[in-house]
Design a protein around this motif. Structure first.
Motif, PDB file in Angstrom:
ATOM      1  N   GLU A 127       0.794  -1.339  -0.080  1.00  0.00           N
ATOM      2  CA  GLU A 127      -0.003  -0.004   0.125  1.00  0.00           C
ATOM      3  C   GLU A 127       0.844   1.173   0.108  1.00  0.00           C
ATOM      4  O   GLU A 127       0.695   2.056  -0.768  1.00  0.00           O
ATOM      5  N   VAL A 128       1.860   1.299   0.734  1.00  0.00           N
ATOM      6  CA  VAL A 128       2.818   2.316   0.924  1.00  0.00           C
ATOM      7  C   VAL A 128       3.454   2.764  -0.238  1.00  0.00           C
ATOM      8  O   VAL A 128       3.852   3.882  -0.880  1.00  0.00           O
ATOM      9  N   ILE A 129       4.046   1.673  -0.924  1.00  0.00           N
ATOM     10  CA  ILE A 129       4.794   1.500  -2.104  1.00  0.00           C
ATOM     11  C   ILE A 129       4.109   2.056  -2.969  1.00  0.00           C
ATOM     12  O   ILE A 129       4.474   2.845  -3.923  1.00  0.00           O
ATOM     13  N   SER A 130       2.652   1.468  -3.373  1.00  0.00           N
ATOM     14  CA  SER A 130       1.865   1.978  -4.588  1.00  0.00           C
ATOM     15  C   SER A 130       1.601   3.562  -4.320  1.00  0.00           C
ATOM     16  O   SER A 130       1.631   4.343  -5.154  1.00  0.00           O
ATOM     17  N   MET A 131       1.569   4.035  -3.057  1.00  0.00           N
ATOM     18  CA  MET A 131       1.365   5.576  -2.769  1.00  0.00           C
ATOM     19  C   MET A 131       2.363   6.412  -3.391  1.00  0.00           C
ATOM     20  O   MET A 131       2.392   7.487  -4.092  1.00  0.00           O
ATOM     21  N   VAL A 132       3.472   6.001  -2.980  1.00  0.00           N
ATOM     22  CA  VAL A 132       4.904   6.417  -3.446  1.00  0.00           C
ATOM     23  C   VAL A 132       4.940   6.364  -4.796  1.00  0.00           C
ATOM     24  O   VAL A 132       5.505   7.526  -5.371  1.00  0.00           O
ATOM     25  N   LEU A 133       4.942   5.549  -5.523  1.00  0.00           N
ATOM     26  CA  LEU A 133       4.828   5.402  -6.984  1.00  0.00           C
ATOM     27  C   LEU A 133       3.889   6.141  -7.571  1.00  0.00           C
ATOM     28  O   LEU A 133       4.223   6.814  -8.636  1.00  0.00           O
ATOM     29  N   ALA A 134       2.754   6.448  -6.849  1.00  0.00           N
ATOM     30  CA  ALA A 134       1.810   7.366  -7.611  1.00  0.00           C
ATOM     31  C   ALA A 134       2.378   8.852  -7.497  1.00  0.00           C
ATOM     32  O   ALA A 134       1.725   9.849  -8.099  1.00  0.00           O
ATOM     33  N   THR A 135       3.436   9.312  -6.779  1.00  0.00           N
ATOM     34  CA  THR A 135       4.095  10.391  -6.769  1.00  0.00           C
ATOM     35  C   THR A 135       5.039  10.812  -8.120  1.00  0.00           C
ATOM     36  O   THR A 135       5.371  11.714  -8.353  1.00  0.00           O
ATOM     37  N   ASP A 136       5.276   9.789  -8.859  1.00  0.00           N
ATOM     38  CA  ASP A 136       5.841   9.605  -9.932  1.00  0.00           C
ATOM     39  C   ASP A 136       5.341  10.430 -11.109  1.00  0.00           C
ATOM     40  O   ASP A 136       4.118   9.930 -11.214  1.00  0.00           O
ATOM     41  N   LEU A 137       5.863  11.389 -11.849  1.00  0.00           N
ATOM     42  CA  LEU A 137       5.159  12.187 -12.649  1.00  0.00           C
ATOM     43  C   LEU A 137       4.658  11.320 -13.814  1.00  0.00           C
ATOM     44  O   LEU A 137       3.725  11.800 -14.617  1.00  0.00           O
ATOM     45  N   ALA A 138       5.633  10.192 -14.152  1.00  0.00           N
ATOM     46  CA  ALA A 138       5.184   9.326 -15.101  1.00  0.00           C
ATOM     47  C   ALA A 138       3.765   8.663 -15.121  1.00  0.00           C
ATOM     48  O   ALA A 138       2.933   8.608 -16.118  1.00  0.00           O
ATOM     49  N   SER A 139       3.289   8.569 -13.919  1.00  0.00           N
ATOM     50  CA  SER A 139       1.614   8.137 -13.574  1.00  0.00           C
ATOM     51  C   SER A 139       0.688   9.247 -13.371  1.00  0.00           C
ATOM     52  O   SER A 139      -0.440   9.071 -13.152  1.00  0.00           O
ATOM     53  N   HIS A 140       1.202  10.600 -13.570  1.00  0.00           N
ATOM     54  CA  HIS A 140       0.446  11.704 -13.085  1.00  0.00           C
ATOM     55  C   HIS A 140      -0.955  11.533 -13.777  1.00  0.00           C
ATOM     56  O   HIS A 140      -1.938  12.084 -13.164  1.00  0.00           O
ATOM     57  N   PHE A 141      -1.017  11.602 -15.174  1.00  0.00           N
ATOM     58  CA  PHE A 141      -2.077  11.884 -15.858  1.00  0.00           C
ATOM     59  C   PHE A 141      -3.101  10.923 -15.703  1.00  0.00           C
ATOM     60  O   PHE A 141      -4.427  11.071 -15.536  1.00  0.00           O
ATOM     61  N   LYS A 142      -2.766   9.428 -15.482  1.00  0.00           N
ATOM     62  CA  LYS A 142      -3.434   8.474 -15.205  1.00  0.00           C
ATOM     63  C   LYS A 142      -4.120   8.605 -13.685  1.00  0.00           C
ATOM     64  O   LYS A 142      -5.353   8.292 -13.692  1.00  0.00           O
TER      65      LYS A 142
END
Length: 164
Positions: A1-16
């Motif tokens: 859960e924490v890993i997926s939240m941190v990965l969500a801060t990556d601009l590569a996934s921003h628009f999705k």
């Protein structure tokens, strides 16, 4: 859960992430309890809140926003310098010679930060007053800096022409 939240801060996934959040925000506007009833929706909300915090620099006061923009750009330019030294293609926004700093900051606000905060403000209206208004002030500062840079370029061009 924490890993997926941190990965969500990556601009590569921003628009999705923004698209997913906007979809759930529309759904939960009709059923606010849905934010807590479905794990996927709760995860998207958490990730979005963390991502907005990660991108919050332009929503702060002018001094803090400017200081952090300069720090980020310094890091980008150091990366570009290393890429140049190694003969690699220079990553976008990392070439200190060609990057238009005010333009880059206005683009960052217009296309990344502002849409995200606007989406969050639909769920939490206080975001508008606490963050979006400050972002407008910071963007206006970058517009003024862009205009000043253009005026300086024009005066240098005029002086060069008058020397001919």
């Amino acid at each position: 859960e924490v890993i997926s939240m941190v990965l969500a801060t990556d601009l590569a996934s921003h628009f999705k992430g923004l698209s997913d959040f906007s979809k759930y925000a529309r759904k939960c506007a009709e059923e606010p309890a849905a934010w807590h009833e479905e794990e996927q929706i709760t995860e998207v909300l958490r990730a979005t809140v963390l991502h907005t915090a990660d991108l919050s620099n332009p929503t702060k006061g002018l001094r803090i926003a400017t200081e952090w923009a300069e720090r980020c750009l310094m890091e980008f330019f150091q990366q570009g310098d290393e890429e140049r030294k190694l003969g690699l293609p220079i990553s976008p926004m990392c070439d200190r010679i060609t990057v238009n700093v005010p333009g880059s900051q206005m683009g960052f606000i217009d296309f990344v930060v502002q849409p995200l905060y606007t989406a969050l403000s639909r769920v939490s209206p206080r975001v508008e007053g606490l963050c979006c208004k400050g972002m407008t002030v910071v963007r206006e500062m970058w517009v003024r800096r862009q205009e000043q840079a253009l005026q300086a370029d024009q005066s240098i061009g005029t002086r060069s022409i008058s020397r001919c």
